[in-house]
Design an enzyme around this catalytic site. Structure first.
Site, PDB file in Angstrom:
ATOM      1  N   ARG A 108      43.354  17.016  22.586  1.00 40.38           N
ATOM      2  CA  ARG A 108      44.728  17.387  22.825  1.00 40.38           C
ATOM      3  C   ARG A 108      45.113  17.545  24.065  1.00 40.38           C
ATOM      4  O   ARG A 108      44.587  18.469  25.062  1.00 40.38           O
ATOM      5  CB  ARG A 108      44.567  18.867  22.197  1.00 40.38           C
ATOM      6  CG  ARG A 108      46.050  19.505  21.898  1.00 40.38           C
ATOM      7  CD  ARG A 108      46.039  21.130  21.371  1.00 40.38           C
ATOM      8  NE  ARG A 108      46.923  21.397  21.165  1.00 40.38           N
ATOM      9  CZ  ARG A 108      47.259  22.667  20.395  1.00 40.38           C
ATOM     10  NH1 ARG A 108      46.414  23.280  19.826  1.00 40.38           N
ATOM     11  NH2 ARG A 108      48.654  22.939  20.170  1.00 40.38           N
ATOM     12  N   GLN A 162      37.913  23.410  18.200  1.00 37.46           N
ATOM     13  CA  GLN A 162      38.358  23.098  19.609  1.00 37.46           C
ATOM     14  C   GLN A 162      37.748  23.555  20.787  1.00 37.46           C
ATOM     15  O   GLN A 162      37.662  25.085  20.926  1.00 37.46           O
ATOM     16  CB  GLN A 162      40.167  23.598  19.421  1.00 37.46           C
ATOM     17  CG  GLN A 162      40.899  23.209  20.613  1.00 37.46           C
ATOM     18  CD  GLN A 162      42.115  23.902  20.618  1.00 37.46           C
ATOM     19  OE1 GLN A 162      42.400  24.868  20.964  1.00 37.46           O
ATOM     20  NE2 GLN A 162      43.233  22.975  20.303  1.00 37.46           N
ATOM     21  N   ALA A 179      40.992  27.950  19.784  1.00 34.04           N
ATOM     22  CA  ALA A 179      40.378  27.434  21.055  1.00 34.04           C
ATOM     23  C   ALA A 179      38.896  28.234  21.402  1.00 34.04           C
ATOM     24  O   ALA A 179      38.952  29.445  21.468  1.00 34.04           O
ATOM     25  CB  ALA A 179      41.554  27.643  22.297  1.00 34.04           C
ATOM     26  N   TYR A 203      45.745  24.813  30.465  1.00 29.64           N
ATOM     27  CA  TYR A 203      44.356  25.147  30.746  1.00 29.64           C
ATOM     28  C   TYR A 203      43.519  24.311  31.740  1.00 29.64           C
ATOM     29  O   TYR A 203      43.898  23.241  32.299  1.00 29.64           O
ATOM     30  CB  TYR A 203      43.645  25.359  29.242  1.00 29.64           C
ATOM     31  CG  TYR A 203      44.280  26.328  28.469  1.00 29.64           C
ATOM     32  CD1 TYR A 203      44.674  27.635  28.950  1.00 29.64           C
ATOM     33  CD2 TYR A 203      44.669  26.285  27.149  1.00 29.64           C
ATOM     34  CE1 TYR A 203      45.628  28.523  28.266  1.00 29.64           C
ATOM     35  CE2 TYR A 203      45.366  27.053  26.466  1.00 29.64           C
ATOM     36  CZ  TYR A 203      45.799  28.369  26.985  1.00 29.64           C
ATOM     37  OH  TYR A 203      46.232  29.204  26.244  1.00 29.64           O
ATOM     38  N   CYS A 257      44.789  31.247  17.982  1.00 35.04           N
ATOM     39  CA  CYS A 257      43.830  32.403  18.469  1.00 35.04           C
ATOM     40  C   CYS A 257      44.010  33.738  17.787  1.00 35.04           C
ATOM     41  O   CYS A 257      45.074  34.216  17.144  1.00 35.04           O
ATOM     42  CB  CYS A 257      44.028  32.443  20.055  1.00 35.04           C
ATOM     43  SG  CYS A 257      43.554  31.278  21.060  1.00 35.04           S
TER      44      CYS A 257
END
Length: 276
Positions: free
Chosen positions: A205, A76, A34, A158, A2
């Site tokens: 993932r 992603q 992400a 997440y 990130c």
């Protein structure tokens, strides 16, 4: 990683240089950080997003440059769930209050990440269906943006991981309880994304361990992970990562994940080269 450098989820010159330099350096596959499928799914206000056409257009120049260097552009797709609305690391990384530009996170169950995080709002069944659609829409936008590989982030505590883990999913409806229930969102996501998966490559993932409860696994047991990796309705090329909760009891040392990888390789149909 990130970069916390986007405005309203739109990539800019920073992302062009950051991702483009990896391609110039010879990387065969360059995966963007992400990237949130909704505004509320961002880890921080500075995260990338791909929920609108402006973001798609901005990504196109970046993916084109990556491809020109002989590399494959990947993305992603993510939703931070109860860990959303936080400050970047250099500002402490803690939750951002609504009064300071943050928002209330959402999750499978209204259980906060830790004592400093706000309680997330529990998603209704209709909202869960909407989020599944958001992932599918984001996948199609990713193809329009020029990405050739789509990685779904179902790790690190997440939203997608929160549904899979019995530590964070306490629901008693069709989206909770057994592995079948906890994995229902994953199965629905794959079905809704079939059109884009026929065009681009897909990688998941996903966590194998939360490191809590004397080695309790994130999906309940490591056997459940093997079962998930084996079931045709859930299968993608699958990577197994780390964790849901803030504290962990499992030791971290060189090679500590090797036994997990060995079990997945031995007891599932997950491709061996992708099982570690």
């Amino acid at each position: 990683m990130c970069q916390y450098s986007a405005l309203h989820g739109v990539p800019n010159d920073w992302h062009m240089v950051h991702l483009g330099s990896r391609a110039v350096g010879g990387a065969g596959l360059v995966i963007a950080e992400a990237t949130a499928v909704t505004a509320e799914g961002r880890i921080s206000p500075g995260d990338l997003g791909i929920w609108n056409d402006q973001q798609v257009k901005a990504f196109q120049a970046i993916t084109s440059f990556i491809a020109e260097q002989g590399s494959v552009p990947g993305i992603q797709l993510a939703h931070a769930g109860r860990k959303a609305s936080t400050a970047p690391p250099w500002k402490g990384g803690r939750p951002v209050k609504i009064s300071d530009g943050g928002w209330q996170p959402v999750a499978p169950t209204a259980v906060s990440f830790d004592d400093e995080y706000p309680s997330p709002r529990e998603l209704s069944q209709s909202e869960i269906a909407e989020h599944v659609s958001k992932f599918a829409e984001a996948a199609l936008r990713s193809l329009d943006a020029g990405f050739k590989v789509i990685e779904l982030h179902m790790a690190h505590g997440y939203l997608m991981h929160e549904f899979l883990s019995p530590l964070t999913n306490k629901r008693t409806d069709e989206y909770g309880g057994s592995l079948e229930g906890r994995a229902a969102v994953s199965a629905s996501r794959r079905k809704s994304s079939e059109r884009c998966l026929a065009v681009g490559a897909s990688v998941v993932r996903s966590d194998i361990s939360d490191g809590l409860g004397g080695g309790r696994m994130g999906f309940g047991t490591v056997r459940e992970v093997c079962e998930m990796a084996t079931r045709p309705r859930h299968r993608s090329d699958r990577l197994l990562q780390w964790r849901t909760c803030p504290a962990r009891e499992s030791p971290v040392a060189p090679g500590y994940q090797v036994p997990f990888a060995a079990t997945i390789r031995r007891e599932s149909t997950c491709p061996p080269e992708l099982s570690a």
